[in-house]
Design a protein around this motif. Structure first.
Motif, PDB file in Angstrom:
ATOM      1  N   SER A 141      39.210  40.346  32.410  1.00 52.93           N
ATOM      2  CA  SER A 141      38.691  39.549  33.711  1.00 52.93           C
ATOM      3  C   SER A 141      38.377  38.063  33.533  1.00 52.93           C
ATOM      4  O   SER A 141      37.118  38.012  32.856  1.00 52.93           O
ATOM      5  CB  SER A 141      37.808  40.383  34.464  1.00 52.93           C
ATOM      6  OG  SER A 141      38.198  41.676  34.743  1.00 52.93           O
ATOM      7  N   LYS A 142      39.268  37.342  33.630  1.00 49.48           N
ATOM      8  CA  LYS A 142      38.994  35.982  33.368  1.00 49.48           C
ATOM      9  C   LYS A 142      38.260  35.235  34.392  1.00 49.48           C
ATOM     10  O   LYS A 142      38.638  35.405  35.594  1.00 49.48           O
ATOM     11  CB  LYS A 142      40.302  35.398  33.052  1.00 49.48           C
ATOM     12  CG  LYS A 142      40.100  33.587  32.680  1.00 49.48           C
ATOM     13  CD  LYS A 142      41.736  33.074  32.487  1.00 49.48           C
ATOM     14  CE  LYS A 142      41.403  31.443  32.507  1.00 49.48           C
ATOM     15  NZ  LYS A 142      42.726  31.087  32.126  1.00 49.48           N
ATOM     16  N   THR A 161      34.005  35.596  30.585  1.00 50.46           N
ATOM     17  CA  THR A 161      34.337  36.840  31.021  1.00 50.46           C
ATOM     18  C   THR A 161      33.240  37.735  30.776  1.00 50.46           C
ATOM     19  O   THR A 161      32.102  37.197  30.338  1.00 50.46           O
ATOM     20  CB  THR A 161      35.675  36.892  30.233  1.00 50.46           C
ATOM     21  OG1 THR A 161      36.102  38.637  30.700  1.00 50.46           O
ATOM     22  CG2 THR A 161      35.353  37.347  28.766  1.00 50.46           C
ATOM     23  N   ASP A 185      34.751  42.362  27.614  1.00 50.31           N
ATOM     24  CA  ASP A 185      36.094  41.598  27.448  1.00 50.31           C
ATOM     25  C   ASP A 185      36.394  40.569  26.588  1.00 50.31           C
ATOM     26  O   ASP A 185      37.439  40.587  25.954  1.00 50.31           O
ATOM     27  CB  ASP A 185      36.678  41.043  28.881  1.00 50.31           C
ATOM     28  CG  ASP A 185      36.922  42.468  29.740  1.00 50.31           C
ATOM     29  OD1 ASP A 185      37.031  43.401  29.657  1.00 50.31           O
ATOM     30  OD2 ASP A 185      37.230  41.947  31.084  1.00 50.31           O
TER      31      ASP A 185
END
Length: 145
Positions: free
Chosen positions: A117-118, A51, A55
């Motif tokens: 956000s992976k 990420t 994040d």
């Protein structure tokens, strides 16, 4: 309490090795964090996902990303992809081997809840390849649940 990265605790750059700029984009890799779990005894599961650095800090700072299993403390940690490459690979011909690394998706709800956000392990070749890193043994994308 903010969970710090093992290698980037003070945001000090890793010792760099001389490299031609065209081989590996260390600047772009410095914006990507690799997230993994580790125990107090320094055992690690390997990379679970990637990420952004911001994040990763958000995710690893959440109390739900640490605990105790069978009497051993564990926690999710992160390090910059650039640091990982400089310390564990080579900037001349960087390789990220994902052999045996898996993400069972057990933290996907928390990831979504936190707005993280992976980058799934299956996406690593498409993300890291253009940055000059060869990814080996990337798992196939998991089927939707």
């Amino acid at each position: 309490m903010q969970q710090l990265s093992i290698f980037d605790a003070l945001d000090t750059p890793a010792p760099s090795k001389p490299v031609a700029a065209s081989r590996c984009d260390l600047d772009a890799l410095a914006d990507i964090a690799l997230v993994y779990t580790t125990t107090e005894k320094a055992n690690s599961t390997g990379i679970r996902f990637a990420t952004s650095v911001a994040d990763a800090q958000k995710f690893c700072s959440d109390d739900r990303t640490r605990g105790v299993l069978h009497g051993t403390q564990w926690a999710f940690m992160w390090t910059k992809a650039s640091t990982w490459i400089q310390v564990l690979s080579s900037t001349d011909a960087p390789v990220m081997d994902l052999d045996g690394m898996t993400d069972d998706g057990s933290r996907d709800e928390l990831i979504a809840e936190l707005g993280v956000s992976k980058i799934d392990l299956a996406e690593f070749p498409g993300v890291f390849g253009p940055l000059g890193v060869r990814v080996r043994n990337a798992p196939k994308r998991r089927a939707a649940r």
